[in-house]
Structures are given as C-alpha cells and as structure tokens.
Design an enzyme around this catalytic site. Structure first.
Site: not given
Length: 617
Positions: A28, A539
């Site tokens: 969109c 991480h």
C-alpha cells in the site's frame, strides 16, 4: 532502476521465510503486505531490527512490514527475491474469524485501486480550483472534458474492483473484468434508460445502473471464484482453456444480471440509506472517532476496512463524510505533534527524524512518524488523539464533507471545495482547531515526557563528539571474523562492522562503560552504547529469537548504566546447541557510518575483558 534498497529487500525476503513461505505479496502507501503460509517461519524480531523497517504488524491475516513512503521502491526490489507460491494445495486451513477475513478481503481489493482513485480525485480537486479562481467556467468544454477524465475512474470502478478482487481471491482477473464489462455495456445501459421490462429465459431482469457501484461486483467475483473453480475441476485439460471461460462467463453473467447484481444493488441502496441517516442524525460520530483513533487503526491495519465505506458513500451521493474529514484532521494532528517534538527534544537524532516525519505526516503519510517518534515518546500520540478527536467533532457537527477522494493531508484541502464555500471554510476551521489544541497539548506534555534537559544536552555532546574506543571481549570463547558468521545479514556487514565469538561459556559481560539502550524481550540480544558514543549490538546465537527467552536470563534493563565487566546476560550454551541453533555471537557496531576505521586486535581463543576490537573516528 535504483538498487538502493536491494540489500534491504534481500534481508526482508529471507526473514519472511523466502518464496516457499509467501502466498501473496502486495503493498500500500507505506507497507509491504505479505500473506504467509506460516507466520511462525518469519523472523519478526529480525525484521524489526533492520534499518529501513519501521515496524512489523500481523493483522487481518496479513504479515505487514512497515517501510514508509518509499515502499514502492523496496517492493520492486523484494519481488526480485520473492515469487509468491501459487500452489493452493500448500495453503493451510484458514482459521481466521469472519471479521478478519472480511477486512483482509476489503483491504486486498481496495488497496491496489487507491492510487487510481486518489489520482482521479486530485484531478477533480484541480478542476475545482480552476473554477474557484475563474480560470475555467462550469459550462465550458474544457470543464466538461476534464470532468469526465476524472469521473472515468469512478464510473468504471466495478472494472477496477473486479480485477483486484479476483486477484485477491485467486480466480481469473480477466474473466472478472469481462463480467464487470457486462454490467457497464452500452446495450445494457440502453435497456436501463429505456425502462421497458426485460426477461431472460422468462425470468424478469431488474434494470439497474451499475456504474460507480461497489457491492454488486464484489459479490459477483466471489461467486465467479466457485463457478470457475468447479469447471476447472471437471473439464479435461485439453479443452479447459475454451470451456472454463465460456461456462464461467455464461453462468456467472446470467446470475449477475438476474440475481447477484440486483441483490448487490439492494444492499447498496440500504447502505446508502444508512449513510443518509448517519449524515442527518449522527454526522459527528465517524469524524470524531476516526479523527481521534486513526493512528491506532493504522497500527492494526483496520483503516483499510473503513476507508472503502467512504468510497461507497461518495459513489452514492457525490460526497463523503465518513472517512475523509476524520482522516485529514488526524493526520494534521499527528504532523503537528511530531513537529512539536522537533522543537522540544534535545536529541539531534530525534530532532532530525521529527522534522522530516512531521512534514511527511502533514502531507498525509503518518506511519514513519508514528512508529519512529509518536509511539516511542508517547506524548505526541496522546496529543494527536485528543486534538484529532476535537477537530473531527467540529467537522462532523458542521456536516463537513469532501467531494472526491485523495490523500488525507494538506494537499487534500481542495477536495472540500464545492458549490458552497462554507464547506471549505469549515474544514479549514477544523484543521486550525486540531493544530492549535494538538500543539498546546504536545508542548505541555513534553515537560513531563521529555528527558531532563541537562541529560539531553550531555547526551547530545556525546553524539557530536565521538571518541576512539576499544571494545573488550564480552564472552569467553573463540574470536573470528564476522564475515564467517552463518547469517548473511551479519556476515555481509549490512548491520555494521564488528567481530564474532564462538562462546565456550554462557555469560555476557559489558565490553565498556556506558548504558543499555535496549534488551530484546526474548533476551537473546542486547543493544549498548558506550560513554564514548559507540553503539554495539550483542546477538547471542543465530535465529535464537525463536526460543522466546528460553535458556536466557537478563541481569540489566533498558536505560540502565553499566560498567566494564558487569554481567549482562546468561544463557544455557548446551541447551541451545541441543535445540539445534548455531551459537555464534555476532558483535556489531550499529553506528558504523560515524566511524572511519575498524580493526580486530586479536583472534582465536580469548578470555573475557581482553581488548579485541578497535573503533576509530
């Protein structure tokens, strides 16, 4: 074509699970809209961590990746790496409730058509300005030609909706367009104008003008899906290309003219009566609710289920007051609130983001500012909800409407120009009310929500005056180049320069003095910033976000100051290995562009707190 977003597109494609996990893909104005076979296969947190992704939302059966106003460029790159899997046998059973299915269908049908509707609407707005300034006369040929140019999209709306609805329902869009063509054929229109009774096989046919209609074609395409699917199953492949279209057009076309179309037209008429009643006795309700809560609706994608109601009202009456007035005051409220942040904040980064995204919101696109500024800081969202609600209330009480559709920002003001100049004056008053209330609220709320001014100034100084920094080893283990990490996002250095560790124990300590910026809910990753300005992401493991915090424990929280060597996290190394996860620990400098030189000081087996990586300005 620019390949500016190629790397981002590749990472997005990988983290949604690749082509084999993608059923459909569309976009969109601000979002990539995936329908995935299995949402659990997508790395939602990994997507959120990507620079260039504002947020990830699961709503209405869609997996939505919020990008921003440049979403079309990203979409074009993503399609190079993702080819939706059209094998219907792989599609899992749809367990969504009826409301979610309906919102998904409406959103998927109307979203592709919005650019055409908006473009035509803005042409009509331009024409209104030409008339207002006496550059074109209402009875001139110029007016006549430009007017039908703009009206063409609305008159042939059934054709546009037929194509997008069929694409959404995975039946032939070209057969759907053929069925829409039946409704708009000049010969059928001539029968409607003549008004004489018409029968087909002895069955009376209701004569209805289907131009600009919405509901009939949606019902027709829904029926087409089953009729076309039935004949695909029973007709041999050798003659399928001829007889499937023949039977689909013949049977669905007759049903459309004799049953489905009339039912849809009755539904449209009753809906129009509802719109008329609402406009007469409750015109303030929709603009107030949408003016206040549109940002919340945007977050969950619900606005795509409401906006089509405005299109239906517009096609029925030539004006709409359901969605447009509330949407424009809400977007202006959001823009003003975000711009107030640019004035009040002492953070250079927030000031830059707020300045750019505030202007974008005033133009009608609020999602970048909503996710980057309003939600994190909270007070702009509060101010926008209150200001937008009050502005919407005024617009509703004064029965303010727009006469065509388009964007919902400052460029949309001409959409409110009609024969009565009072309508334009009322929307301008509504916008002024919205802006003033939002501005005042955001200003006073900022004293409570913004950080202490002295701390902000000190933080700003650190942002501006970066220093060379030594990053010490946060985990005991084997240090190796980040290029060897078994994850392309880290190995390609798309997330920043750094190094990696194969841990020999499950303890993570602070690599420098500084503070915790963020700690993921799954506790597998932690973001830090040093007192010298280096931003670092640690991480633990690859794809360990899927463990949802299992085997991890955190000993610090966001915004907490830390000292070198302080325990941050622990994790059960053996349990994570047994679960089948790679235990490599990438450690990256996330503000890499602010530095010029990076050097790994030591590789191989290394104890905690040893100097392993150098960052230079």
């Amino acid at each position: 074509m620019s390949k500016k977003y190629e790397q981002l597109a590749k990472l997005i494609a990988d983290r949604v699970g690749g082509s084999e996990n993608v059923s459909t893909l569309a976009h969109c104005q601000t979002r990539l809209r995936f329908v995935l076979f299995d949402n659990k296969k997508a790395d939602k947190e990994g997507l959120k961590s990507l620079e260039g992704v504002a947020n990830v939302i699961e709503s209405g059966g869609q997996f939505q990746v919020v990008i921003g106003t440049h979403v079309e460029e990203v979409y074009e790159e993503v399609t190079k790496f993702v080819s939706p899997n059209l094998d219907e046998q792989l599609v899992p059973k749809d367990n969504r409730n009826v409301l979610n299915k309906l919102i998904d269908f409406i959103s998927g049908t109307f979203s592709p058509v919005i650019p055409a509707i908006s473009g035509a609407g803005m042409v009509k707005a331009l024409l209104a300005l030409l008339v207002l300034f006496d550059l074109v006369s209402n009875d001139s040929q110029t007016y006549y030609v430009i007017n039908f140019m703009a009206d063409s999209v609305f008159y042939f709306l059934p054709v546009f909706l037929a194509y997008s609805a069929a694409t959404k329902l995975k039946c032939s869009p070209y057969l759907a367009v053929a069925l829409a063509g039946i409704l708009l054929h000049p010969n059928f229109s001539a029968l409607v104008v003549a008004g004489d009774a018409v029968t087909v096989f002895g069955i009376p046919m209701r004569l209805v003008a289907y131009g600009t209609s919405v509901i009939p074609i949606l019902l027709i395409v829904a029926v087409q899906r089953y009729i076309e699917g039935f004949f695909k199953k029973i007709i041999p492949n050798a003659v399928k290309i001829v007889f499937v279209p023949m039977f689909t057009i013949f049977i669905t076309g007759l049903l459309a003219l004799l049953i489905i179309g009339p039912i849809g037209s009755y539904a449209g008429e009753y809906l129009a009566m509802g719109f008329e009643f609402m406009q007469e006795y409750g015109a303030w309700i929709a603009p107030t609710l949408i003016g206040a809560f549109l940002p919340i609706m945007v977050m969950f994608g619900l606005h795509h289920g409401i906006a089509p109601l405005g299109v239906m009202q517009l096609t029925a009456f030539g004006y709409e007051g359901i969605f447009g007035p509330g949407a424009i005051v809400s977007n202006i409220a959001m823009g003003v609130a975000i711009l107030m942040v640019s004035i009040r904040t002492k953070s250079k980064k927030s000031k830059q983001l707020a300045s750019a995204n505030g202007i974008t919101a005033l133009m009608g696109i609020t999602e970048p500012g909503l996710y980057s500024i309003a939600l994190p800081k909270k007070y702009p969202l509060i101010a926008a909800i209150i200001g937008g609600g009050i502005g919407g209330l005024y617009a509703g009480i004064t029965h303010t409407v727009r006469y065509t559709t388009g964007t919902s920002g400052l460029p949309a003001i001409p959409l409110y120009i009609g024969e009565d100049i009072g309508n334009l004056i009322n929307i301008l008053i509504a916008l002024v009310i919205t802006a003033v209330i939002t501005c005042v609220l955001a200003y006073f709320l900022s004293f409570k929500f913004e950080k202490n001014e002295e701390e902000s100034i000190e933080s700003e100084k650190k942002e501006l005056i970066l220093e060379n920094t030594i990053i010490r080893n946060p985990i005991e283990g084997q240090v190796f180049p980040i290029s060897e990490v078994k994850d392309e996002a880290f190995a390609s250095e798309a997330l920043g320069k750094g190094f990696a560790i194969e841990p020999s124990e499950g303890r993570v300590v602070a690599p420098f003095d500084g503070k915790v910026v963020t700690i993921f809910p799954s506790k597998h990753a932690i973001g830090l910033v040093s007192d010298t300005g280096v931003e670092v992401l640690i991480h633990v493991g690859i794809n360990t976000v899927e463990l949802n915090g299992k085997y991890f424990e955190a000993f610090v929280e966001a915004e907490q100051p830390i000292k070198k060597g302080q325990l941050l996290l622990t994790f059960d190394l053996e349990k994570i290995k047994e679960a089948g996860y790679v235990t490599q620990v990438p450690i990256v400098v996330t503000n890499t562009p602010q530095y010029s030189k990076f050097e790994t000081l030591i590789e191989g087996q290394t104890q905690k707190e040893k100097a392993v990586f150098s960052v230079s300005v």
